[in-house]
Design a protein around this motif. Structure first.
Motif, PDB file in Angstrom:
ATOM      1  N   LEU A   1      -5.154   4.611   2.539  1.00  0.00           N
ATOM      2  CA  LEU A   1      -4.229   3.623   2.104  1.00  0.00           C
ATOM      3  C   LEU A   1      -4.575   3.138   0.962  1.00  0.00           C
ATOM      4  O   LEU A   1      -5.885   2.514   0.622  1.00  0.00           O
TER       5      LEU A   1
ATOM      6  N   GLN B   1       0.472   5.323   1.457  1.00  0.00           N
ATOM      7  CA  GLN B   1      -0.487   6.324   2.385  1.00  0.00           C
ATOM      8  C   GLN B   1       0.081   7.591   2.214  1.00  0.00           C
ATOM      9  O   GLN B   1       1.287   8.053   2.296  1.00  0.00           O
TER      10      GLN B   1
ATOM     11  N   LEU C   1      -4.892  -7.879   8.493  1.00  0.00           N
ATOM     12  CA  LEU C   1      -3.601  -7.628   8.114  1.00  0.00           C
ATOM     13  C   LEU C   1      -2.377  -7.180   9.060  1.00  0.00           C
ATOM     14  O   LEU C   1      -2.895  -6.682   9.976  1.00  0.00           O
TER      15      LEU C   1
ATOM     16  N   PHE D   1       3.569   0.800   2.763  1.00  0.00           N
ATOM     17  CA  PHE D   1       3.487  -0.169   3.709  1.00  0.00           C
ATOM     18  C   PHE D   1       3.354  -1.685   3.142  1.00  0.00           C
ATOM     19  O   PHE D   1       2.432  -1.621   2.000  1.00  0.00           O
TER      20      PHE D   1
ATOM     21  N   ARG E   1       9.589   5.159   3.983  1.00  0.00           N
ATOM     22  CA  ARG E   1       9.066   6.852   3.693  1.00  0.00           C
ATOM     23  C   ARG E   1      10.096   7.009   2.538  1.00  0.00           C
ATOM     24  O   ARG E   1      11.343   7.306   2.888  1.00  0.00           O
TER      25      ARG E   1
ATOM     26  N   PHE F   1       0.713  -5.201   9.252  1.00  0.00           N
ATOM     27  CA  PHE F   1       1.614  -4.463   8.521  1.00  0.00           C
ATOM     28  C   PHE F   1       3.144  -4.351   9.278  1.00  0.00           C
ATOM     29  O   PHE F   1       3.313  -4.281  10.315  1.00  0.00           O
ATOM     30  N   GLY F   2       3.893  -3.646   8.141  1.00  0.00           N
ATOM     31  CA  GLY F   2       5.102  -3.291   8.664  1.00  0.00           C
ATOM     32  C   GLY F   2       5.170  -1.913   8.914  1.00  0.00           C
ATOM     33  O   GLY F   2       4.016  -1.248   9.077  1.00  0.00           O
ATOM     34  N   GLU F   3       6.379  -1.236   9.364  1.00  0.00           N
ATOM     35  CA  GLU F   3       6.467  -0.084  10.036  1.00  0.00           C
ATOM     36  C   GLU F   3       6.406   0.922   8.874  1.00  0.00           C
ATOM     37  O   GLU F   3       6.645   2.141   9.223  1.00  0.00           O
TER      38      GLU F   3
ATOM     39  N   TYR G   1       0.907  -1.402   0.122  1.00  0.00           N
ATOM     40  CA  TYR G   1       0.212  -0.110   0.034  1.00  0.00           C
ATOM     41  C   TYR G   1       0.825   1.218  -0.262  1.00  0.00           C
ATOM     42  O   TYR G   1       2.131   1.349   0.686  1.00  0.00           O
TER      43      TYR G   1
END
Lengths: 111, 109
Positions: A43, A37, A100, A90, A107, A102-104, A35
């Motif tokens: 997302l 964001q 789901l 993400f 950026r 999610f990872g952190e 995704y």
């Protein structure tokens, strides 16, 4: 238990450069997602995979590519980076269409 | 029109207040709904999951779905500073999750 691991956490690219965002999960999940964001926009699904060797486009796939050679890894490739690809990315995994993990996030800034 | 809409906030409340976060949706194909919580600079995490119209309670959190009016709410009782986060409303239709833009909540001590 690491869960979903994304690298790098931060990256600055110049217009036209390419890079790969890495994503790995250790939960043996079949489903994996990428995704992006953007502020206030929720997302947006870029690509997803329901298992090794199977990938499909999401809502905003243009400018990106993915591969899924193993259950654990789902890298996202950005070709010819553009300022419009500045975002937080993400990766997520799950056993279906329920919860789901999610990872952190990664950026990315394209200048 | 976005399929899932939320007021972006920020919503600022004092500690101990009851918080109401709201969401509307337009896709009648959504079969169930979720609330995800996202702390600053972190990935979202699942908070609540609900299938049908009505209420679902989990500790200080209550999710309410009204399919007839396409309206979803999340109530937080006795709000704490640790509840300060962005709350994402999510609809599920088949294989796809559709996320709202999120409402940012700030709970002040």
């Amino acid at each position: 238990n690491a869960g979903v691991t994304q690298t790098p956490k931060f990256r600055i690219l110049k217009i036209g450069q390419s890079m790969t965002l890495q994503c790995a999960q250790d939960m043996n999940h079949n489903y994996m997602y990428w995704y992006r964001q953007d502020p206030g926009m929720g997302l947006k699904l870029i690509y997803y995979s329901v298992g090794a060797g199977i990938t499909d486009k999401g809502e905003v796939p243009n400018g990106y590519n993915v591969s899924r050679s193993t259950t654990e890894d789902f890298p996202l490739r950005l070709e010819l980076a553009a300022p419009s690809q500045t975002s937080v990315y993400f990766c997520a995994s799950g056993v279906g269409t329920g919860e789901l993990f999610f990872g952190e996030g990664s950026r990315l800034t394209v200048l | 029109q976005k399929e899932v809409e939320q007021d972006p906030g920020p919503l600022s409340v004092p500690e101990g207040a009851i918080v109401s976060l709201n969401c509307t949706y337009s896709n009648s194909a959504f079969q169930y709904f979720m609330w995800y919580r996202q702390y600053s600079r972190k990935g979202p995490e699942l908070l609540m999951y609900t299938y049908s119209s009505g209420n679902k309670e989990d500790g200080r959190f209550t999710a309410q779905v009204d399919k007839s009016s396409k309206y979803i709410s999340l109530f937080i009782r006795d709000s704490q500073p640790s509840d300060s986060a962005t709350y994402l409303c999510v609809g599920n239709a088949g294989n796809m999750l559709t996320f709202g833009g999120g409402t940012r909540l700030m709970v002040k001590p």
